[in-house]
Design an enzyme around this catalytic site. Structure first.
Site, PDB file in Angstrom:
ATOM      1  N   ASP A 143      -8.182  -5.031   0.101  1.00  0.00           N
ATOM      2  CA  ASP A 143      -8.715  -5.974  -0.931  1.00  0.00           C
ATOM      3  C   ASP A 143      -8.166  -7.337  -0.820  1.00  0.00           C
ATOM      4  OD1 ASP A 143     -10.738  -4.370  -1.439  1.00  0.00           O
ATOM      5  OD2 ASP A 143      -9.321  -3.334  -2.707  1.00  0.00           O
TER       6      ASP A 143
ATOM      7  N   HIS B 207       0.712  -1.062   0.112  1.00  0.00           N
ATOM      8  CA  HIS B 207       0.038   0.072  -0.092  1.00  0.00           C
ATOM      9  C   HIS B 207       1.081   1.089  -0.037  1.00  0.00           C
ATOM     10  CE1 HIS B 207      -3.158   2.585   0.951  1.00  0.00           C
ATOM     11  NE2 HIS B 207      -4.136   1.935   0.722  1.00  0.00           N
TER      12      HIS B 207
HETATM   13  N1  ACO Z   1       4.221  -7.715  -4.659  1.00  0.00           N
HETATM   14  C1  ACO Z   1       5.302  -7.643  -4.985  1.00  0.00           C
HETATM   15  N2  ACO Z   1       6.199  -6.510  -4.582  1.00  0.00           N
HETATM   16  C2  ACO Z   1       5.538  -5.432  -4.199  1.00  0.00           C
HETATM   17  C3  ACO Z   1       3.987  -5.338  -4.293  1.00  0.00           C
HETATM   18  C4  ACO Z   1       3.577  -6.531  -4.267  1.00  0.00           C
HETATM   19  N3  ACO Z   1       2.024  -6.471  -4.268  1.00  0.00           N
HETATM   20  N4  ACO Z   1       4.043  -4.029  -3.834  1.00  0.00           N
HETATM   21  C5  ACO Z   1       5.044  -3.409  -3.687  1.00  0.00           C
HETATM   22  N5  ACO Z   1       6.061  -4.213  -4.115  1.00  0.00           N
HETATM   23  C6  ACO Z   1       7.617  -3.742  -4.258  1.00  0.00           C
HETATM   24  C7  ACO Z   1       7.735  -2.690  -5.352  1.00  0.00           C
HETATM   25  O1  ACO Z   1       8.269  -3.922  -6.323  1.00  0.00           O
HETATM   26  C8  ACO Z   1       9.137  -2.242  -4.908  1.00  0.00           C
HETATM   27  O2  ACO Z   1      10.143  -2.976  -4.900  1.00  0.00           O
HETATM   28  P1  ACO Z   1      11.531  -2.200  -4.997  1.00  0.00           P
HETATM   29  O3  ACO Z   1      11.788  -1.306  -3.912  1.00  0.00           O
HETATM   30  O4  ACO Z   1      12.744  -3.488  -4.947  1.00  0.00           O
HETATM   31  O5  ACO Z   1      11.606  -1.803  -6.418  1.00  0.00           O
HETATM   32  C9  ACO Z   1       8.542  -1.766  -3.309  1.00  0.00           C
HETATM   33  O6  ACO Z   1       7.795  -2.861  -3.187  1.00  0.00           O
HETATM   34  C10 ACO Z   1       7.628  -0.562  -3.298  1.00  0.00           C
HETATM   35  O7  ACO Z   1       6.736  -0.705  -4.166  1.00  0.00           O
HETATM   36  P2  ACO Z   1       6.138   0.518  -4.880  1.00  0.00           P
HETATM   37  O8  ACO Z   1       5.331   0.051  -6.165  1.00  0.00           O
HETATM   38  O9  ACO Z   1       7.117   1.758  -5.066  1.00  0.00           O
HETATM   39  O10 ACO Z   1       5.003   1.251  -3.981  1.00  0.00           O
HETATM   40  P3  ACO Z   1       3.816   2.110  -4.381  1.00  0.00           P
HETATM   41  O11 ACO Z   1       3.490   2.877  -3.135  1.00  0.00           O
HETATM   42  O12 ACO Z   1       4.239   2.906  -5.627  1.00  0.00           O
HETATM   43  O13 ACO Z   1       2.461   1.223  -4.742  1.00  0.00           O
HETATM   44  C11 ACO Z   1       0.927  -0.429  -4.380  1.00  0.00           C
HETATM   45  C12 ACO Z   1       1.708   0.606  -3.896  1.00  0.00           C
HETATM   46  C13 ACO Z   1       0.425   0.121  -5.976  1.00  0.00           C
HETATM   47  C14 ACO Z   1      -0.311  -0.785  -3.814  1.00  0.00           C
HETATM   48  C15 ACO Z   1       1.671  -1.689  -4.583  1.00  0.00           C
HETATM   49  O14 ACO Z   1       1.954  -2.149  -3.453  1.00  0.00           O
HETATM   50  C16 ACO Z   1       0.857  -2.865  -5.563  1.00  0.00           C
HETATM   51  O15 ACO Z   1       1.072  -2.678  -6.634  1.00  0.00           O
HETATM   52  N6  ACO Z   1       0.336  -3.665  -4.982  1.00  0.00           N
HETATM   53  C17 ACO Z   1      -0.518  -4.701  -5.580  1.00  0.00           C
HETATM   54  C18 ACO Z   1      -1.821  -4.114  -5.867  1.00  0.00           C
HETATM   55  C19 ACO Z   1      -2.787  -3.879  -4.827  1.00  0.00           C
HETATM   56  O16 ACO Z   1      -3.085  -4.733  -3.946  1.00  0.00           O
HETATM   57  N7  ACO Z   1      -3.438  -2.615  -4.861  1.00  0.00           N
HETATM   58  C20 ACO Z   1      -4.310  -2.247  -3.851  1.00  0.00           C
HETATM   59  C21 ACO Z   1      -3.991  -1.195  -3.114  1.00  0.00           C
HETATM   60  S1  ACO Z   1      -5.383  -0.812  -1.820  1.00  0.00           S
HETATM   61  C22 ACO Z   1      -6.272   0.217  -2.722  1.00  0.00           C
HETATM   62  O17 ACO Z   1      -6.000   0.965  -3.404  1.00  0.00           O
HETATM   63  C23 ACO Z   1      -7.547  -0.263  -2.332  1.00  0.00           C
END
Ligand code: ACO
Length: 428
Positions: A364, A307
């Site tokens: 979720d 998140h």
């Molecule tokens: N699975 C694997 N790796 C992940 C995940 C994941 N679900 N989420 C984040 N990471 C990793 C990224 O690859 C990144 O790694 P790095 O630092 O080695 O490059 C690090 O964790 C940080 O992730 P970011 O994408 O930079 O974080 P950001 O805050 O931009 O994204 C997000 C947040 C979009 C929610 C992300 O965690 C994600 O894609 N999650 C899966 C989708 C999801 O569940 N979305 C619902 C969110 S809740 C809502 O909106 C209701």
């Protein structure tokens, strides 16, 4: 003494005020930055940027705290109803019994939608995604209620537009579902509570009375309350920014619905169930899928994990996980994907990759399992999120207007070509 932050640029130091919110959150007020220095800030994804001051929702991602208008989400989910929470978010206070009753009556008066709106359903392909339909239908309300286009409505007029949208959304959502089945739509039954009425229009039949189990009604209240607001996320920021151009409420919410649709935001609930199904059909090896999520050359992400603001447990996920166990037990359902979800969660929480990045299950991860147990098809999940988020979007839109916020218009750092002369077609 007022605290300030200094920025040195081009050999000059400038002071900017530090402002503190009611929960002691600090922000550097850079609204005069460009005037004073000629420079702008660059913050892709707005990871450090506060776009507004807001009194609607407080969230502390480090501590896993979420409060609507000061009330802890745990108390609201346990003790309140969705309509009461909607009132709280939109008008700022919990209503008295009399005020709530009047609010309910006002909503009841507007639950029908214009019969001509049915024609839209004839035009949509039967398998079109419910979120595309919802965004279109909510935007189309502005055509049926042109008074909503007035950029300077009185308080009463603005309130009526808000009430109409709240009242009509459950009817629209249930009709989208009915049309996907090819079933006749059910009309609202005023007198049932907001959530019960929605479930009755969704799962009821015109051929016979269908009793909606109290467990289903209660689980739905909880899910909608948990989704009702989440401060300046992608869809809410969209609603505020669209509304900041004085676009009407229906257009602003329609844009928010589109923003919610993406799998990185509200669409995650559908993506989680699809992921869990894939893992089950692939033999249920959670270690293999965790490895894929960690592999930077693999686009797969563990949906429902991570998140932008929670770097600790999402408090909503804790409540939903428990609700999920309760609902499945009370309805006597054994869903194998729940076991896979729990196994994945346990393994991820112990895994160094997820620990280092503070990746926890979000709201979720478990919500789809409950929606499925209640009888909703997968592609309706994000629509249910939108139904829950509606009061939050409205509250934020109303606050943005009341604060007379300027039109949202970020700047950029240009990285394209410098000036060059046009070359005529024959010389290229
Ligand atoms: N699975 C694997 N790796 C992940 C995940 C994941 N679900 N989420 C984040 N990471 C990793 C990224 O690859 C990144 O790694 P790095 O630092 O080695 O490059 C690090 O964790 C940080 O992730 P970011 O994408 O930079 O974080 P950001 O805050 O931009 O994204 C997000 C947040 C979009 C929610 C992300 O965690 C994600 O894609 N999650 C899966 C989708 C999801 O569940 N979305 C619902 C969110 S809740 C809502 O909106 C209701």
């Amino acid at each position: 003494m007022t605290e300030t932050a200094s920025i040195s640029i081009d050999g000059k130091t400038h002071e900017f005020p530090v402002i503190t919110g009611t929960e002691n959150e600090k922000a550097i007020d850079i609204s005069k930055l460009r005037d004073q220095t000629g420079a702008i800030t660059l913050d892709p994804g707005f990871k450090n940027t506060g776009a507004t001051k807001s009194a609607v929702t407080f969230l502390d991602g480090e501590k896993g705290i979420l409060r609507y208008r000061g009330y802890p989400i745990e108390q609201l989910a346990e003790q309140s109803t969705f309509l009461e929470v909607a009132y709280l978010l939109i008008y700022g206070e919990l209503p008295s019994a009399a005020v709530l009753e009047e609010f309910r009556r006002k909503i009841d008066r507007h639950t029908l939608i214009h019969e001509d709106m049915k024609k839209f359903f004839d035009g949509f392909p039967s398998k079109s995604h419910p979120m595309g339909q919802l965004s279109c239908l909510v935007g189309a309300l502005s055509a049926f209620y042109p008074e909503s286009l007035d950029p300077n409505p009185t308080e009463e007029e603005e309130d009526l537009t808000i009430v109409k949208l709240l009242a009509k959304m459950p009817t629209i959502v249930s009709w989208i579902y009915k049309k996907s089945l090819g079933h006749p739509v059910m009309y609202p039954r005023n007198g049932l509570n907001f959530v019960h009425n929605f479930l009755n229009m969704t799962f009821g039949q015109i051929t016979e009375d269908v009793e909606i189990e109290p467990e289903v009604v209660s689980a739905m209240h909880k899910l909608l309350i948990l989704h009702a607001d989440h401060e300046q996320n992608c869809s809410t920021s969209t609603v505020r920014i669209v509304g900041s151009s004085n676009a009407n409420l229906y257009a602003s919410i329609s844009a928010g619905i589109s923003a919610l649709w993406g799998p990185l935001h509200g669409g995650a609930n559908q993506a989680v169930i699809e992921m869990l199904e894939n893992i089950k059909n692939d033999g249920g090896d959670s270690a293999k899928w965790l490895a894929k999520a960690k592999d930077k050359n693999d686009p797969f992400r563990l949906m429902g994990f991570g998140h932008r603001v929670y770097k600790n447990f999402d408090p909503r996920a804790k409540i939903i996980k428990k609700a999920c166990d309760d609902v499945l037990e009370r309805l006597g359902i054994n869903d194998p994907v729940l076991d896979i979800a729990k196994e994945l969660e346990e393994a991820a929480l112990k895994d160094q990759y997820f620990v280092d990045r503070k990746l926890y299950p979000n709201v979720d991860f478990y919500s789809g399992i409950i929606y499925r147990a209640l009888g909703f098809p997968t592609d309706m999940f994000t629509v249910l999120f939108a139904l829950g988020r509606l009061p939050g979007w409205i509250a934020q839109w109303k606050e943005m207007r009341a604060n007379k916020e300027p039109i949202g218009r970020p700047r950029q750092v240009y990285t394209g070509s410098v000036i060059r002369d046009y070359v005529s077609l024959e010389k290229r």
